[in-house]
Design an enzyme around this catalytic site. Structure first.
Site, PDB file in Angstrom:
ATOM      1  N   ARG A  91      43.027 -15.191 -18.096  1.00 31.76           N
ATOM      2  CA  ARG A  91      41.531 -14.836 -18.145  1.00 31.76           C
ATOM      3  C   ARG A  91      41.391 -13.266 -18.466  1.00 31.76           C
ATOM      4  O   ARG A  91      41.979 -12.404 -17.880  1.00 31.76           O
ATOM      5  CB  ARG A  91      40.881 -15.289 -16.406  1.00 31.76           C
ATOM      6  CG  ARG A  91      41.449 -16.514 -16.366  1.00 31.76           C
ATOM      7  CD  ARG A  91      40.401 -17.231 -15.121  1.00 31.76           C
ATOM      8  NE  ARG A  91      39.069 -17.041 -15.290  1.00 31.76           N
ATOM      9  CZ  ARG A  91      38.164 -17.105 -14.611  1.00 31.76           C
ATOM     10  NH1 ARG A  91      38.233 -17.268 -13.374  1.00 31.76           N
ATOM     11  NH2 ARG A  91      36.869 -17.246 -15.026  1.00 31.76           N
ATOM     12  N   GLN A 191      30.999 -21.663  -6.473  1.00 32.15           N
ATOM     13  CA  GLN A 191      31.613 -20.769  -5.626  1.00 32.15           C
ATOM     14  C   GLN A 191      30.781 -20.049  -4.529  1.00 32.15           C
ATOM     15  O   GLN A 191      31.310 -19.998  -3.309  1.00 32.15           O
ATOM     16  CB  GLN A 191      32.337 -19.460  -6.306  1.00 32.15           C
ATOM     17  CG  GLN A 191      33.229 -19.740  -7.546  1.00 32.15           C
ATOM     18  CD  GLN A 191      32.633 -20.177  -8.755  1.00 32.15           C
ATOM     19  OE1 GLN A 191      31.496 -20.443  -8.918  1.00 32.15           O
ATOM     20  NE2 GLN A 191      33.456 -19.797  -9.928  1.00 32.15           N
ATOM     21  N   ASP A 232      33.237  -8.007 -12.526  1.00 36.57           N
ATOM     22  CA  ASP A 232      34.499  -8.347 -12.933  1.00 36.57           C
ATOM     23  C   ASP A 232      35.051  -7.223 -13.897  1.00 36.57           C
ATOM     24  O   ASP A 232      36.052  -7.050 -13.954  1.00 36.57           O
ATOM     25  CB  ASP A 232      34.233  -9.630 -13.974  1.00 36.57           C
ATOM     26  CG  ASP A 232      34.627 -10.662 -13.324  1.00 36.57           C
ATOM     27  OD1 ASP A 232      35.369 -11.205 -12.683  1.00 36.57           O
ATOM     28  OD2 ASP A 232      33.585 -11.617 -12.957  1.00 36.57           O
ATOM     29  N   ASN A 242      29.789  -9.699 -15.305  1.00 35.66           N
ATOM     30  CA  ASN A 242      30.385 -10.336 -14.127  1.00 35.66           C
ATOM     31  C   ASN A 242      29.632 -12.027 -14.335  1.00 35.66           C
ATOM     32  O   ASN A 242      29.079 -12.277 -15.345  1.00 35.66           O
ATOM     33  CB  ASN A 242      29.372  -9.874 -12.915  1.00 35.66           C
ATOM     34  CG  ASN A 242      29.829 -10.384 -11.332  1.00 35.66           C
ATOM     35  OD1 ASN A 242      31.032 -10.640 -11.294  1.00 35.66           O
ATOM     36  ND2 ASN A 242      28.996 -10.882 -10.652  1.00 35.66           N
ATOM     37  N   LYS A 243      29.984 -12.710 -13.370  1.00 38.96           N
ATOM     38  CA  LYS A 243      29.976 -14.230 -13.294  1.00 38.96           C
ATOM     39  C   LYS A 243      28.382 -14.339 -13.906  1.00 38.96           C
ATOM     40  O   LYS A 243      27.227 -13.591 -13.541  1.00 38.96           O
ATOM     41  CB  LYS A 243      29.817 -14.557 -12.087  1.00 38.96           C
ATOM     42  CG  LYS A 243      29.258 -16.099 -11.779  1.00 38.96           C
ATOM     43  CD  LYS A 243      30.099 -17.000 -12.607  1.00 38.96           C
ATOM     44  CE  LYS A 243      31.284 -17.086 -12.285  1.00 38.96           C
ATOM     45  NZ  LYS A 243      32.169 -18.083 -13.142  1.00 38.96           N
TER      46      LYS A 243
END
Lengths: 345, 345
Positions: A91, A191, A232, A242-243
């Site tokens: 990732r 999540q 992230d 980020n997400k």
């Protein structure tokens, strides 16, 4: 005392054991990875995520040392490099994996040319130091973030900020702040609905779940006072990667005068700006399913933008292990560093 | 030629038949409602939504006339009022239900004091006229909206705009525009993933599904050129009340210079501003489930803000059956009306 997810990747004699987050908390199954390749596959398949891949990579590098213990030092070092490259490729958007590999390789290199038990011991020492450092930095970051939160109020968060969020909550509790949390469910992996919601409850926090589409409405309502998420990766010019979903929340927070604090241990000197961040493409098919069930029409294709980029104008502060910084002043994070003692490589 | 959902509420001898949208297109079950009360309960339970409750209310008022056919005209009229009040109370944010009830009551009143078959015939005539008028106005609105779309491009939409969206697509196809659509899945009911995605495919449109959190990212990417949604209600001062999630998309569209067109047959003169719109509270529990399965931690509560309010500064135009209007010029919609011939009461 720590919540379950804060200790959900473990080294054992037979490999690395990883709590499967894909169906947690509905089931609590551990995936047993006996090889580096099995750990890499588990990360790719989202068995663990957020901070999980960092710890999995640390311990997988110890597996790599065990696998390479029988060969000569030069060959072993090559094998460790190969294992590190495999793990880092799983990732790419978050740069924790690079740091985990680096932590173990540095420890190995620091003891000179070794093999056998000495190699494994060096790798283990590096992994343990990496584990402790990550936890200590998360704790510092959590304390700095908690300082920015109101004494009483409601905090919106997105996805699962893992140890950062746990440390924010623990720090807020230590200082007597009374916070409620609102979390987004975070499709497609949920999540927020599963990991964040359950862990906040485990920590005794009053928690409300909303869908991903409700963020702007709740920010407009005045019912939440701060938005916090992990990053992230945060670039040196203040872009928060980020997400996906973070961008929309950040824009809405900005519109309705709600501060947005992005948490990252350190801004990334290898990423001067967002163009320097590799973006992971995940299969569009994941959008079409919910916990394994098809939840979209059979006749449509999905697209999964896994991350988004929030420009600095929508970010109130970037909170690191060295305190909170204005997103346009991130160079200050490194202002006191001297060559050779840089913490965040 | 029309897609399945465009003809999914029907009057029959034994009652009103409603295609169950809660699991469509995975199953295609019709719910048979024999009484006004059963229709009202079906609307409350989301058996149908978007335009569906309008049609269900029209036909339920015919059931009310059948139920009241045996009593004297004054008592029958009281029964119709009571039925109308029950139906209008089912879902309050959209004002279609008020119009559906009004259409039937006007037709009944226009024939004077009647009962028996005459009463039923008058109600049926009113319901049919309401059905035709709604479809004609949706067609006009669709044509005006299609005019605002590019010759070639990608259109983002949210939730399920039902006949409005169908008419936009048909109008675009008639005029040779080649459009792709991106739709959000629209949790918790997944109207986008199921109803919009499936119907667009039925119409032969290239369609991509994203999660609700990806809207801002795709608007920032330049990959979509226009945002269109329905408005459950548009106030005279240009606030668009629609399915939650619209606000966040509208703010992001504004931020990234993507035009946002909100579709409504007419702005609502009974709602000068958003404070005049009643907001439906739906059970927070709905957020915790996906198609009947619990998808959130057992330890969290949900909150379901079903609608949000997009202020006019984030709206490019409001497209009605009389054309597109600037959101701050909606009074112009009624500029040519004379007393007694107002279409939108």
């Amino acid at each position: 005392m720590l919540p379950v997810l804060a200790d959900s990747v473990r080294l054992a004699d037979d490999g690395v054991h990883i709590l499967d987050r894909r169906d947690y908390p509905f089931s609590r199954e551990w995936v047993r990875c006996r090889t580096v390749e099995e750990v890499a596959a588990a990360i790719e398949e989202m068995v663990t995520q957020s901070s999980g891949p960092y710890f999995a990579t640390l311990w997988a590098m110890v597996l790599a040392a065990r696998e390479a213990a029988a060969v000569d030092p030069a060959a072993a070092r090559t094998e460790l490099d190969r294992a590190g490259a495999r793990l880092m490729a799983t990732r790419r958007t978050n740069n924790h994996l690079r740091k985990a590999v680096h932590a173990v390789l540095c420890a190995v290199d620091s003891v000179g040319s070794v093999t056998g038990d000495e190699l494994v011991a060096a790798a283990l020492a590096g992994a343990r130091a990496g584990d402790e450092r990550y936890r200590a930095r998360s704790r510092a970051l959590g304390e700095y973030t908690a300082e920015l939160l109101p004494e009483r109020g409601s905090v919106l968060t997105h996805c699962w900020a893992d140890l950062y969020l746990v440390e924010v909550v623990l720090a807020a509790q230590r200082t007597g702040k009374r916070l409620a949390f609102v979390c987004t469910e975070t499709r497609p992996y949920l999540q927020g609905a599963r990991l964040t919601a359950d862990t906040l409850a485990e920590l005794g926090v009053d928690t409300t779940l909303i869908t991903d589409g409700m963020g702007a409405a709740i920010l407009a309502s005045g019912d939440v006072h701060t938005l916090i998420t992990a990053g992230d990766r945060v670039t040196m010019d203040g872009h928060v990667v980020n997400k996906v979903g973070t961008l929309g929340l950040a824009i809405a927070a900005h519109t309705f005068d709600v501060p947005f604090h992005a948490m990252v241990q350190a801004p990334d000197r290898q990423a001067p700006t967002a163009a320097d961040v590799p973006f992971e493409d995940r299969p569009g098919d994941e959008v079409l399913h919910t916990l394994g069930r098809r939840t979209a029409s059979d006749r449509v294709r999905g697209r999964y933008l896994a991350f988004d980029i929030t420009p600095p104008r929508f970010v109130t502060s970037v909170v690191t292990d060295r305190g909170a910084f204005h997103p346009e002043k991130l160079a200050d994070y490194y202002a006191d560093d001297h060559a050779g003692e840089e913490q965040d490589q």
